[in-house]
Every structure is written in C-alpha cells, then in structure tokens.
Scaffold this motif. Structure first.
Motif, short mmCIF file in Angstrom:
data_model
loop_
_atom_site.label_atom_id
_atom_site.label_comp_id
_atom_site.label_asym_id
_atom_site.label_seq_id
_atom_site.Cartn_x
_atom_site.Cartn_y
_atom_site.Cartn_z
N LEU A 1 0.80 -1.22 0.00
CA LEU A 1 0.00 0.00 0.00
C LEU A 1 0.84 1.27 0.00
CD1 LEU A 1 -2.79 -1.08 2.52
CD2 LEU A 1 -2.87 -1.09 0.01
N GLN A 2 0.22 2.31 -0.51
CA GLN A 2 0.83 3.64 -0.50
C GLN A 2 -0.24 4.66 -0.11
OE1 GLN A 2 2.19 3.71 -4.59
NE2 GLN A 2 0.40 4.85 -5.27
N ALA A 3 0.21 5.89 0.12
CA ALA A 3 -0.70 6.96 0.53
C ALA A 3 -1.86 7.08 -0.46
CB ALA A 3 0.05 8.28 0.64
N GLN A 4 -3.04 7.29 0.08
CA GLN A 4 -4.30 7.47 -0.65
C GLN A 4 -4.89 6.19 -1.21
OE1 GLN A 4 -4.21 10.83 -3.33
NE2 GLN A 4 -4.15 12.25 -1.61
N ASP A 5 -4.34 5.04 -0.83
CA ASP A 5 -4.99 3.79 -1.20
C ASP A 5 -6.22 3.61 -0.33
OD1 ASP A 5 -3.28 3.02 -3.25
OD2 ASP A 5 -2.02 1.78 -1.95
N ILE A 6 -7.30 3.14 -0.93
CA ILE A 6 -8.57 2.94 -0.23
C ILE A 6 -8.96 1.48 -0.38
CG2 ILE A 6 -11.02 3.57 -0.18
CD1 ILE A 6 -10.08 6.30 -1.46
N LEU A 7 -9.28 0.85 0.74
CA LEU A 7 -9.70 -0.54 0.76
C LEU A 7 -11.10 -0.62 1.34
CD1 LEU A 7 -6.51 -0.40 1.07
CD2 LEU A 7 -6.68 -2.72 1.90
N SER B 1 -20.55 7.45 -2.54
CA SER B 1 -19.63 8.45 -2.01
C SER B 1 -18.16 8.07 -2.18
CB SER B 1 -19.90 8.66 -0.51
OG SER B 1 -21.22 9.06 -0.30
N LEU B 2 -17.90 6.87 -2.67
CA LEU B 2 -16.52 6.41 -2.82
C LEU B 2 -15.90 6.93 -4.11
CD1 LEU B 2 -16.92 2.68 -1.73
CD2 LEU B 2 -15.75 4.49 -0.46
N PRO B 3 -14.59 7.16 -4.11
CA PRO B 3 -13.93 7.53 -5.36
C PRO B 3 -13.97 6.35 -6.34
CG PRO B 3 -12.34 7.44 -3.55
CD PRO B 3 -13.69 7.11 -2.98
N ALA B 4 -13.61 6.59 -7.56
CA ALA B 4 -13.69 5.56 -8.61
C ALA B 4 -12.67 4.44 -8.42
CB ALA B 4 -13.51 6.20 -9.98
N ASP B 5 -11.56 4.71 -7.73
CA ASP B 5 -10.49 3.73 -7.61
C ASP B 5 -10.32 3.28 -6.17
OD1 ASP B 5 -8.25 2.12 -7.90
OD2 ASP B 5 -7.13 3.58 -9.07
N TYR B 6 -10.71 2.05 -5.88
CA TYR B 6 -10.49 1.46 -4.56
C TYR B 6 -10.35 -0.04 -4.72
CZ TYR B 6 -15.54 0.50 -4.63
OH TYR B 6 -16.80 0.08 -4.98
#
Length: 146
Positions: A21-27, A109-114
């Motif tokens: 993982l890196q910063a701004q990763d969403i799980l 409400s989630l961003p497109a990339d997770y």
C-alpha cells in the motif's frame, strides 16, 4: 483468491496487502459479521509499522493510527444510509491508507479507484477475494496475486 485457515493466516494476508500500500490507497472490506474484517486490518496495520492494538471502530466510526503511513480505519455500518453524517474527504483524500468496513454502504460516495476485499467464511476458514475498481487498485490486485 487467497485462503486462510486461521486468524494468524488472515493477519499474514493483511500484512501482504499492507506491504503493497501507498498513501491514498482505499480498501473496502466486505463480509458478514465475524468474517474477519478487523483481523485482516490488524495485518495491514502491522505492515504499516503500527504497534497499537487495532480495535473495531464499530461505535466510534473512525480510528486513526500512526505508522509509516497513517491508517484510517472506518466502520460505516452504523451510519447506514447517511454517508454525509461524517466528512469522508479527510480520510479518502488524506496522506494515509483508508480501510472501510461495510464500505459498500458508501457506494455513491466512494472515489472511482479502490480495492474491494471480500472475506467469505468457508467450511475450513476464510476465502479472500480482491477486486480493483480503477487502475491503481487493479495494479494492486495483480501484485498481490503474484
């Protein structure tokens, strides 16, 4: 597809995920009550260098932990149909990793990339499925399935 036959193996899967993982990763973690969402998060936290005890944020909604990257651990089960009741932007677009239990409740409400992680109970343990919804998360799935 990853498989776990014990709590330790589920934590090990979390460590493997956390290392990538890196910063701004969403799980987004999905699974029935008791499937192991918080246990998996313990492994992710361990990989991020977090030594604090990881507890389910069921009643607090959000717990923040400091490690090599901040970890924002959310459990949105209690906010149900009212995602506007908390300001998600600080967590989704911050400088850390965001893990959301019951994240499917925030679909709009989630961003497109997770990275979607589904934990399913099996007769002898857990089955962990990974699905990327955008380029970064698809790259993660590819890396984690190697």
């Amino acid at each position: 597809m990853l498989y776990s036959h014990s709590e330790d193996e589920l934590i090990a899967i979390g460590i493997k995920i956390g290392q990538a993982l890196q910063a701004q990763d969403i799980l987004v973690l999905k699974g029935e009550l008791g499937a192991g969402k918080t246990t998996l998060t313990k492994g992710i936290a361990k990989a991020l260098g977090i030594d604090q005890m990881i507890k389910s944020p069921t009643y607090t909604i959000v717990r923040e932990y400091e490690g090599r990257l901040p970890l924002y651990h959310l459990d949105v089960y209690r906010i149900g149909d009212d995602p506007d009741s908390i300001d998600l932007d600080d967590f989704l677009f911050g400088n850390g990793v965001t893990v959301i239990e019951w994240g499917e409740l925030l679909a709009g409400s989630l961003p497109a990339d997770y990275l979607e992680i589904v934990i399913a109970l099996t007769n002898d343990g857990r089955q962990v499925s990974l699905r990327g919804t955008g380029q970064r998360s698809r790259d993660l799935v590819e890396k984690l399935n190697d």
